[in-house]
Design an enzyme around this catalytic site. Structure first.
Site, PDB file in Angstrom:
ATOM      1  N   GLU A   1       0.854  -1.197   0.000  1.00 43.83           N
ATOM      2  CA  GLU A   1       0.000   0.000   0.000  1.00 43.83           C
ATOM      3  C   GLU A   1       0.886   1.242   0.000  1.00 43.83           C
ATOM      4  OE1 GLU A   1      -4.016   0.981  -0.334  1.00 43.83           O
ATOM      5  OE2 GLU A   1      -2.371   2.307   0.276  1.00 43.83           O
TER       6      GLU A   1
ATOM      7  N   ASP B   1      -6.773   3.264  -8.278  1.00 44.26           N
ATOM      8  CA  ASP B   1      -7.318   4.598  -8.575  1.00 44.26           C
ATOM      9  C   ASP B   1      -7.370   4.833 -10.085  1.00 44.26           C
ATOM     10  OD1 ASP B   1      -7.506   5.343  -5.788  1.00 44.26           O
ATOM     11  OD2 ASP B   1      -5.321   5.370  -5.821  1.00 44.26           O
TER      12      ASP B   1
ATOM     13  N   LYS C   1      -8.956  11.992 -15.295  1.00 39.67           N
ATOM     14  CA  LYS C   1      -8.572  13.045 -16.255  1.00 39.67           C
ATOM     15  C   LYS C   1      -7.496  12.509 -17.207  1.00 39.67           C
ATOM     16  CE  LYS C   1      -9.654  16.911 -13.302  1.00 39.67           C
ATOM     17  NZ  LYS C   1      -9.165  17.793 -12.247  1.00 39.67           N
TER      18      LYS C   1
ATOM     19  N   ASP D   1     -14.058  -0.317 -11.562  1.00 44.99           N
ATOM     20  CA  ASP D   1     -15.434   0.132 -11.779  1.00 44.99           C
ATOM     21  C   ASP D   1     -15.462   1.240 -12.828  1.00 44.99           C
ATOM     22  OD1 ASP D   1     -13.997   1.676  -9.768  1.00 44.99           O
ATOM     23  OD2 ASP D   1     -15.759   2.983  -9.912  1.00 44.99           O
TER      24      ASP D   1
ATOM     25  N   THR E   1     -13.965  -6.965  -2.196  1.00 43.36           N
ATOM     26  CA  THR E   1     -13.162  -5.923  -1.552  1.00 43.36           C
ATOM     27  C   THR E   1     -14.115  -4.872  -0.968  1.00 43.36           C
ATOM     28  OG1 THR E   1     -12.962  -4.279  -3.331  1.00 43.36           O
ATOM     29  CG2 THR E   1     -11.544  -6.222  -3.470  1.00 43.36           C
TER      30      THR E   1
ATOM     31  N   GLU F   1     -15.414  -2.677  -3.700  1.00 46.90           N
ATOM     32  CA  GLU F   1     -16.332  -3.468  -4.537  1.00 46.90           C
ATOM     33  C   GLU F   1     -17.741  -3.478  -3.937  1.00 46.90           C
ATOM     34  OE1 GLU F   1     -14.637  -7.296  -5.298  1.00 46.90           O
ATOM     35  OE2 GLU F   1     -16.547  -8.180  -5.896  1.00 46.90           O
TER      36      GLU F   1
HETATM   37  C1  LIG Z   1      -9.644   2.834  -4.728  1.00 43.86           C
HETATM   38  S1  LIG Z   1      -8.680   2.151  -3.425  1.00 43.86           S
HETATM   39  C2  LIG Z   1      -9.128   0.414  -3.506  1.00 43.86           C
HETATM   40  C3  LIG Z   1      -8.790  -0.302  -2.235  1.00 43.86           C
HETATM   41  C4  LIG Z   1      -9.040  -1.825  -2.225  1.00 43.86           C
HETATM   42  N1  LIG Z   1      -8.225  -2.515  -3.205  1.00 43.86           N
HETATM   43  C5  LIG Z   1     -10.483  -2.138  -2.448  1.00 43.86           C
HETATM   44  O1  LIG Z   1     -10.829  -2.571  -3.574  1.00 43.86           O
HETATM   45  O2  LIG Z   1     -11.287  -1.957  -1.532  1.00 43.86           O
HETATM   46  C6  LIG Z   1      -7.056   2.146  -4.135  1.00 43.86           C
HETATM   47  C7  LIG Z   1      -5.958   1.910  -3.107  1.00 43.86           C
HETATM   48  O3  LIG Z   1      -4.707   1.776  -3.781  1.00 43.86           O
HETATM   49  C8  LIG Z   1      -3.692   2.496  -3.101  1.00 43.86           C
HETATM   50  N2  LIG Z   1      -2.679   2.834  -4.104  1.00 43.86           N
HETATM   51  C9  LIG Z   1      -2.766   3.778  -5.060  1.00 43.86           C
HETATM   52  N3  LIG Z   1      -1.680   3.758  -5.845  1.00 43.86           N
HETATM   53  C10 LIG Z   1      -0.886   2.771  -5.371  1.00 43.86           C
HETATM   54  C11 LIG Z   1       0.370   2.244  -5.761  1.00 43.86           C
HETATM   55  N4  LIG Z   1       1.015   2.762  -6.796  1.00 43.86           N
HETATM   56  N5  LIG Z   1       0.906   1.211  -5.067  1.00 43.86           N
HETATM   57  C12 LIG Z   1       0.246   0.710  -3.990  1.00 43.86           C
HETATM   58  N6  LIG Z   1      -0.962   1.165  -3.570  1.00 43.86           N
HETATM   59  C13 LIG Z   1      -1.522   2.166  -4.254  1.00 43.86           C
HETATM   60  C14 LIG Z   1      -4.423   3.678  -2.493  1.00 43.86           C
HETATM   61  O4  LIG Z   1      -3.749   4.195  -1.368  1.00 43.86           O
HETATM   62  C15 LIG Z   1      -5.766   3.055  -2.117  1.00 43.86           C
HETATM   63  O5  LIG Z   1      -5.753   2.513  -0.804  1.00 43.86           O
END
Ligand SMILES: C[S@@+](CC[C@H](N)C(=O)[O-])C[C@H]1O[C@@H](n2cnc3c(N)ncnc32)[C@H](O)[C@@H]1O
Length: 227
Positions: A76, A126, A130, A162, A199, A202
């Site tokens: 993370e 994420d 944009k 999504d 998740t 999800e």
């Molecule tokens: C939209 S959340 C989804 C969290 C989880 N996987 C779920 O589906 O409930 C995206 C997560 O990825 C982490 N994240 C973003 N870029 C990352 C990276 N390059 N390496 C590791 N984690 C990352 C963010 O901090 C965030 O907690």
């Protein structure tokens, strides 16, 4: 400041870990390797699993509890999420989980040896909607190549999103990678996968009626040096 955290955040965070602290770091991974991280608790694991961006950790906690003979490394980028997850893992007394605060792309490219993982999961990374930010998305050709190289033949890269434009980018990127076969062929993705561990995001996105896209890519037996 504690562990590089913002002092304003420190006021609301609990730093003590109930039970054993299962956090590690990139340096330790580089020094003792993936199996070395787990050697005090589990020799000869059945499967080695990497999750990138575990967020609140629901998926990692459930998977690790269901598969105690397999080992799970969660990566993370967020200090706060790693800390909160370390508290959950400690409380659940899970021996087969380790957590590292790092960029998943970097861990995969620099610290995971070839043909060493059985599964990689990237759930709802994420989407950076944009256009000018799209290069910040985790799923890129180089990431997918590194993921393929790090998997054993028959291992899987699982991706979920999504976000519709991101889903199309993921489909194109996976399709172009010669080391992967699409396990959901002829579909580029599936909108639901029966029996899947859900998740946190999800569950939220499903409740909000957002379209879900699940990808599963199987590592083939083509020699990586040929690609
Ligand atoms: C939209 S959340 C989804 C969290 C989880 N996987 C779920 O589906 O409930 C995206 C997560 O990825 C982490 N994240 C973003 N870029 C990352 C990276 N390059 N390496 C590791 N984690 C990352 C963010 O901090 C965030 O907690």
């Amino acid at each position: 400041m504690v562990g590089g955290a913002d002092p304003r955040m420190a006021r609301s965070l609990k730093y003590e870990i109930p039970g054993t602290d299962r956090r590690s770091d990139a340096l330790e991974l580089a020094e003792i390797g993936f199996d070395g991280l787990f050697s005090t608790d589990l020799d000869s694991p059945e499967e080695r699993v990497l999750e990138i961006g575990f967020g609140r950790g629901e998926f990692l906690l459930e998977m690790a509890a269901k598969r105690p003979r397999s080992v799970f490394l969660g990566i993370e980028i967020s200090f706060k999420r790693v800390l909160k997850m370390a508290r959950k893992v400690g409380r659940a007394e899970l021996l087969n989980v380790r957590l590292i605060e790092a960029r998943g792309e970097v861990v995969l490219s620099d610290l995971i040896p070839p043909s060493s993982l059985d599964e990689i999961w990237v759930n709802f990374s994420d989407p950076w909607p944009k256009d000018r930010h799209a290069r910040r998305r985790v799923i890129q050709p180089e990431f997918v190549k590194n993921a393929a190289k790090s998997l054993v033949a028959g291992g899987f890269l699982h991706i979920a999103t999504d976000d519709v434009p991101y889903a199309h980018q993921i489909a194109e990127t996976l399709d172009a990678e010669l080391l992967f076969e699409n396990a959901f062929s002829p579909h580029a993705w599936l909108p639901e996968v029966p029996g899947r561990v859900q998740t946190g995001y999800e569950i939220d996105w499903r409740a909000a009626g957002r379209p879900l896209h699940f990808f599963a890519s199987r590592r083939n037996s083509v020699n990586a040096s040929a690609c």
